[in-house]
Design a protein around this motif. Sequence first.
Motif, PDB file in Angstrom:
ATOM      1  N   SER A  41       0.789  -1.188   0.092  1.00 21.93           N
ATOM      2  CA  SER A  41      -0.093   0.173  -0.175  1.00 21.93           C
ATOM      3  C   SER A  41       0.772   1.360  -0.028  1.00 21.93           C
ATOM      4  O   SER A  41       1.638   1.627   1.055  1.00 21.93           O
ATOM      5  CB  SER A  41      -1.001   0.114   1.010  1.00 21.93           C
ATOM      6  N   GLU A  51      -0.090   4.253  -0.132  1.00 18.28           N
ATOM      7  CA  GLU A  51      -0.400   5.157   0.989  1.00 18.28           C
ATOM      8  C   GLU A  51      -0.077   4.841   2.296  1.00 18.28           C
ATOM      9  O   GLU A  51       0.341   5.790   3.012  1.00 18.28           O
ATOM     10  CB  GLU A  51      -2.584   5.119   0.969  1.00 18.28           C
ATOM     11  N   LYS A  52      -0.252   3.623   2.812  1.00 16.98           N
ATOM     12  CA  LYS A  52       0.167   3.310   3.936  1.00 16.98           C
ATOM     13  C   LYS A  52       1.897   3.604   4.148  1.00 16.98           C
ATOM     14  O   LYS A  52       2.398   4.051   5.203  1.00 16.98           O
ATOM     15  CB  LYS A  52       0.301   1.712   4.365  1.00 16.98           C
ATOM     16  N   GLU A 100       5.661  -2.128   4.293  1.00 15.47           N
ATOM     17  CA  GLU A 100       5.611  -0.795   4.210  1.00 15.47           C
ATOM     18  C   GLU A 100       6.622  -0.005   5.401  1.00 15.47           C
ATOM     19  O   GLU A 100       7.216   0.905   4.799  1.00 15.47           O
ATOM     20  CB  GLU A 100       4.189  -0.157   4.069  1.00 15.47           C
TER      21      GLU A 100
END
Length: 339
Positions: free
Chosen positions: A8, A10-11, A182
């Motif tokens: 992800s 975004e993460k 992440e």
Amino acid sequence: MDNRNNFSNEKYLAARNRLVERNEDFINNIYLDIKGLPTVGIGVLLVNRQKDRSWELNYSRVNLLADIANISELDRKNLVSTLEKYTDTLDKHRDEKYQTLASFRKSNFGKEAQVVLGPISFGKNGKSSSWDIFTSEQSKMKFFLTREQTLELYNKISPEYEITLDNEILKTVNCPQEALSEEQRAGLYSMVYHGSTGKARRVADAIGDYWRGEISENMLRSRIEKNVLDAKFPIRSENELKYMEKIKERPQKHSMEKSDTNLAELDLSPTDKLQALIQGFKNDKDGTFTAKALADNADVVANFRDELRESLKQNQAQEVAQNTPQVQEERSYGGRSFG
């Protein structure tokens, strides 16, 4: 362990920015660190280190800073000119380091810096490791940023470090991007952002080995801890270690073929083998690792027991030999006294 196979972005960005902000302060002006390096915002350096270790003003960043701050053309020229002169002073005193502002001010470096920059004051953020410039009425010029401008500057330059992470770290040690969680990528980014590229390579190399099934999770954790923790930067490195411990689960096809408890099969130094065992014992919650380690290294354990028995026998023999003359002497002495 992170069980997600998908990454992800975004993460990742949230974790990356959170870690950098944890290690760096929001300083809405230009300041010097303890090496005298001109810095602004969230640890954004305004100079570049050259291959010969000399310093050069980073003109693109200074002009980007001027654009974001929306200063006049006259102030831009003044800012560039002043920082050019200061960079010459910095290069003259390269690699000098001062733990306090008072000691810096008294040094030749500090005196020359104040001639160029004007007053240098204790950082308003309360940190003794940053000294403000261009903030007093007597400064050559006054320069401040809003928090939004500080964030904008950081976001504008962050792609430079992402490129370095991909091309100069991950590719050079054959660590695929999909091997990183992440949090791990955020930890590696932090290392690159703070100039610790050698450390980032060693850690990424361990992650790549784990992803390909060449080492176990215990061995990976051992190598991560060994390479991340840095006594010179304890808080920063401890923060990075917490992120690096978020290990991504590798595909089943990359499951390890070698047992991490059979040390003879691992191409490691004696020190690394010991660290691997210690790490395994520390993480052993149900006794499985300990039992397997003893089984996989039965010959080593047997040799150790034999050596221990032989050592005990030798010690007992030495004790008998040492005590026997003493007993005889005591008996003889007693015969003389009371015979």
